[in-house]
Scaffold this motif. Structure first.
Motif, PDB file in Angstrom:
ATOM      1  N   CYS A 119      -4.860  10.083   1.449  1.00 58.67           N
ATOM      2  CA  CYS A 119      -5.660  10.133   0.221  1.00 58.67           C
ATOM      3  C   CYS A 119      -6.414  11.453   0.062  1.00 58.67           C
ATOM      4  O   CYS A 119      -6.499  11.984  -1.043  1.00 58.67           O
ATOM      5  N   GLN A 123      -9.598   5.286   5.008  1.00 59.98           N
ATOM      6  CA  GLN A 123      -9.356   6.673   5.405  1.00 59.98           C
ATOM      7  C   GLN A 123     -10.611   7.532   5.253  1.00 59.98           C
ATOM      8  O   GLN A 123     -11.561   7.147   4.578  1.00 59.98           O
ATOM      9  N   ASN A 179     -12.213  10.443   3.426  1.00 56.08           N
ATOM     10  CA  ASN A 179     -11.953  10.917   2.069  1.00 56.08           C
ATOM     11  C   ASN A 179     -12.792  12.136   1.718  1.00 56.08           C
ATOM     12  O   ASN A 179     -13.767  12.463   2.397  1.00 56.08           O
ATOM     13  N   CYS A 236      -7.038   3.771   0.551  1.00 54.14           N
ATOM     14  CA  CYS A 236      -7.963   4.904   0.702  1.00 54.14           C
ATOM     15  C   CYS A 236      -9.292   4.498   1.322  1.00 54.14           C
ATOM     16  O   CYS A 236      -9.946   5.319   1.964  1.00 54.14           O
TER      17      CYS A 236
END
Length: 183
Positions: free
Chosen positions: A92, A58, A60, A55
């Protein structure tokens, strides 16, 4: 003349509300899916070092996105006391949206994964999603959490973050959108 415009607007608004309520009822009975774009995760796409299992690589949810997901969960629990099936992209921001809603066990479904910037296959994933929900029997309210590109490819609609569409089952092209539900 103003009275006529007001009456037309009132009639249109009443029809939209009735259609939206009918869409929610179809969802409650397992005759429609609620497909939503993940909650607010500022930016576009993902960093070059993107890794599905990490995560930190990424884009988020921010705190506003987390709150949007919580509010969605409250909204869904107001709509039904039935068990809700929840499917999510493996990204995520989608898994977190589904988790913050807290309405049921979140099941990752790879065909909901983003295909933005060549990360997947637009045609194959869309066809697989349609086939999956054309042939499977949905017996309870079902939520899919995915990405803007997936929703746009499926329906032609460009949704905002945390916006949802209620779409008729069985799923087939062209997809029948019963209602748009704002975040």
């Amino acid at each position: 003349m103003k009275l006529v415009k007001w009456l037309v607007l009132l009639m249109f608004s009443a029809n939209v509300l009735a259609d939206t309520e009918a869409a929610w009822q179809a969802w409650q009975k397992g005759k429609a899916l609620l497909v939503m774009r993940h909650a607010l995760a500022p930016g576009i796409g993902d960093p070059a070092n993107f890794q599905l299992a990490d995560c930190s690589t990424q884009r988020n949810l921010n705190s506003q996105g987390q709150q949007q997901a919580v509010v969605w969960g409250q909204r869904l629990r107001q709509r039904t006391t039935a068990q809700i099936s929840v499917y999510s992209s493996q990204w995520c921001r989608c898994l977190d949206t589904a988790s913050y809603m807290a309405v049921g066990e979140v099941k990752p479904l790879p065909i909901l994964n983003s295909f933005f910037a060549g990360r997947g296959s637009r045609n194959q994933q869309t066809a697989a999603l349609i086939e999956y929900f054309a042939s499977s029997t949905v017996t309870q309210p079902t939520v899919l959490v995915t990405h803007q590109v997936n929703l746009t490819e499926l329906t032609g609609i460009f949704p905002k973050s945390a916006e949802a569409l209620i779409i008729a089952l069985p799923l087939k092209k062209p997809v029948k959108v019963l209602a748009r539900v704002a975040p």
